[in-house]
Design a protein around this motif. Structure first.
Motif, PDB file in Angstrom:
ATOM      1  N   THR A  71       0.864  -1.355   0.143  1.00 43.43           N
ATOM      2  CA  THR A  71       0.117  -0.320   0.008  1.00 43.43           C
ATOM      3  C   THR A  71       0.975   1.624   0.131  1.00 43.43           C
ATOM      4  O   THR A  71       0.540   1.991  -0.592  1.00 43.43           O
ATOM      5  CB  THR A  71      -0.983   0.435   1.314  1.00 43.43           C
ATOM      6  N   TRP A  72       1.814   1.374   0.406  1.00 42.29           N
ATOM      7  CA  TRP A  72       2.943   2.071   0.849  1.00 42.29           C
ATOM      8  C   TRP A  72       3.767   2.490  -0.628  1.00 42.29           C
ATOM      9  O   TRP A  72       4.485   3.720  -0.960  1.00 42.29           O
ATOM     10  CB  TRP A  72       3.866   2.433   1.159  1.00 42.29           C
ATOM     11  N   CYS A  73       3.820   1.606  -1.938  1.00 45.48           N
ATOM     12  CA  CYS A  73       4.388   1.599  -2.330  1.00 45.48           C
ATOM     13  C   CYS A  73       4.135   2.827  -3.864  1.00 45.48           C
ATOM     14  O   CYS A  73       3.048   2.277  -4.367  1.00 45.48           O
ATOM     15  CB  CYS A  73       5.119   0.753  -2.809  1.00 45.48           C
ATOM     16  N   SER A  74       4.456   3.732  -3.958  1.00 46.72           N
ATOM     17  CA  SER A  74       4.445   4.753  -5.116  1.00 46.72           C
ATOM     18  C   SER A  74       3.482   4.126  -6.563  1.00 46.72           C
ATOM     19  O   SER A  74       2.908   4.516  -7.066  1.00 46.72           O
ATOM     20  CB  SER A  74       4.934   5.848  -4.801  1.00 46.72           C
ATOM     21  N   SER A  75       4.662   3.231  -6.552  1.00 48.49           N
ATOM     22  CA  SER A  75       4.736   2.935  -8.346  1.00 48.49           C
ATOM     23  C   SER A  75       3.593   1.547  -8.270  1.00 48.49           C
ATOM     24  O   SER A  75       2.512   1.114  -8.762  1.00 48.49           O
ATOM     25  CB  SER A  75       6.397   2.177  -8.416  1.00 48.49           C
ATOM     26  N   CYS A  76       3.082   1.196  -7.028  1.00 43.22           N
ATOM     27  CA  CYS A  76       1.964  -0.286  -7.429  1.00 43.22           C
ATOM     28  C   CYS A  76       1.002   1.264  -7.610  1.00 43.22           C
ATOM     29  O   CYS A  76      -0.142   0.857  -7.448  1.00 43.22           O
ATOM     30  CB  CYS A  76       2.316  -0.815  -6.231  1.00 43.22           C
ATOM     31  N   GLN A  77       0.122   1.876  -6.369  1.00 38.61           N
ATOM     32  CA  GLN A  77      -0.520   2.743  -6.096  1.00 38.61           C
ATOM     33  C   GLN A  77      -0.896   3.318  -7.472  1.00 38.61           C
ATOM     34  O   GLN A  77      -2.269   2.983  -8.082  1.00 38.61           O
ATOM     35  CB  GLN A  77      -0.272   4.181  -4.630  1.00 38.61           C
ATOM     36  N   LYS A  78       0.206   3.481  -8.776  1.00 38.51           N
ATOM     37  CA  LYS A  78      -0.161   4.251 -10.357  1.00 38.51           C
ATOM     38  C   LYS A  78      -0.570   3.144 -10.708  1.00 38.51           C
ATOM     39  O   LYS A  78      -1.434   3.454 -11.971  1.00 38.51           O
ATOM     40  CB  LYS A  78       1.113   4.906 -10.573  1.00 38.51           C
ATOM     41  N   TYR A 110      -7.237  -0.292   2.491  1.00 39.86           N
ATOM     42  CA  TYR A 110      -6.428   0.621   1.841  1.00 39.86           C
ATOM     43  C   TYR A 110      -7.430  -0.431   0.724  1.00 39.86           C
ATOM     44  O   TYR A 110      -8.282   0.977  -0.613  1.00 39.86           O
ATOM     45  CB  TYR A 110      -5.314  -0.197   1.233  1.00 39.86           C
ATOM     46  N   HIS A 114      -9.577   2.366  -2.925  1.00 38.86           N
ATOM     47  CA  HIS A 114      -9.005   1.750  -3.635  1.00 38.86           C
ATOM     48  C   HIS A 114      -9.514   0.578  -4.389  1.00 38.86           C
ATOM     49  O   HIS A 114      -9.663   0.164  -4.226  1.00 38.86           O
ATOM     50  CB  HIS A 114      -7.600   2.394  -3.400  1.00 38.86           C
TER      51      HIS A 114
END
Length: 170
Positions: A71-78, A110, A114
């Protein structure tokens, strides 16, 4: 031999020795590298957020993705909204989203807010992530219907890459 050359050779030699020592001490070597294309996925058992067990044998018969994320991974979020859309548009492919190193409540919160490809499973101690010797998030293994790894992608994928990679597991 000149002094600068001896110093340089000593540094290189010590670096090689250090690398060998680290490899032996950690047990990480060629055998423990991230599984490559053409290898069958080893057995494992995860539990999804609804408490159902998930195993590779339970996924045989259809192509699937083993997707490591956090959940904290910005690439994963994108990447995740595209991966969730891909999963919806290709119901013949199971996308197993494995949250790495996180507490259940963090992931549940999360997922509630999302779009996430499901099923979602937890790897709180990074056991499976470590077993696959993954080296970054996100990492996605593209696996055919017989459980054979056809592609490994470290880093975020675009939607067009996902669509192109689909052909590797069909």
């Amino acid at each position: 031999m000149a002094r600068p050359q001896r110093i340089m050779l000593t540094v290189v030699f010590l670096g090689i020795l250090g690398w060998i020592g680290l490899t032996v001490a950690t047990g990480v070597g060629v055998r423990d590298a991230l599984p490559e294309r053409g290898y069958r996925v080893p057995e494992f058992t995860l539990v999804d957020l609804d408490g159902r067990p998930l195993t590779p044998d339970g996924l045989l018969g259809r192509p699937w993705l083993l997707h490591f994320w956090a959940t904290w991974c910005s690439s994963c979020q994108k990447e995740m909204p595209d991966l969730a859309a891909f999963a919806r548009e290709h119901p013949e492919v199971t996308v197993l989203s494995v949250s790495v190193g996180e507490k259940e409540q963090t992931v549940v919160d999360y997922v509630a807010e999302h779009p996430v490809a499901s099923p979602v499973a937890l790897d709180p101690n990074q056991d499976l992530y470590g077993r696959f010797a993954a080296r970054g998030l996100p990492t996605t293994l593209w696996i055919d219907s017989r459980g054979v790894i056809r592609q490994v992608v470290t880093g975020p994928m675009t939607r067009s890459q996902m669509d192109a990679l689909l052909a590797t597991v069909r």
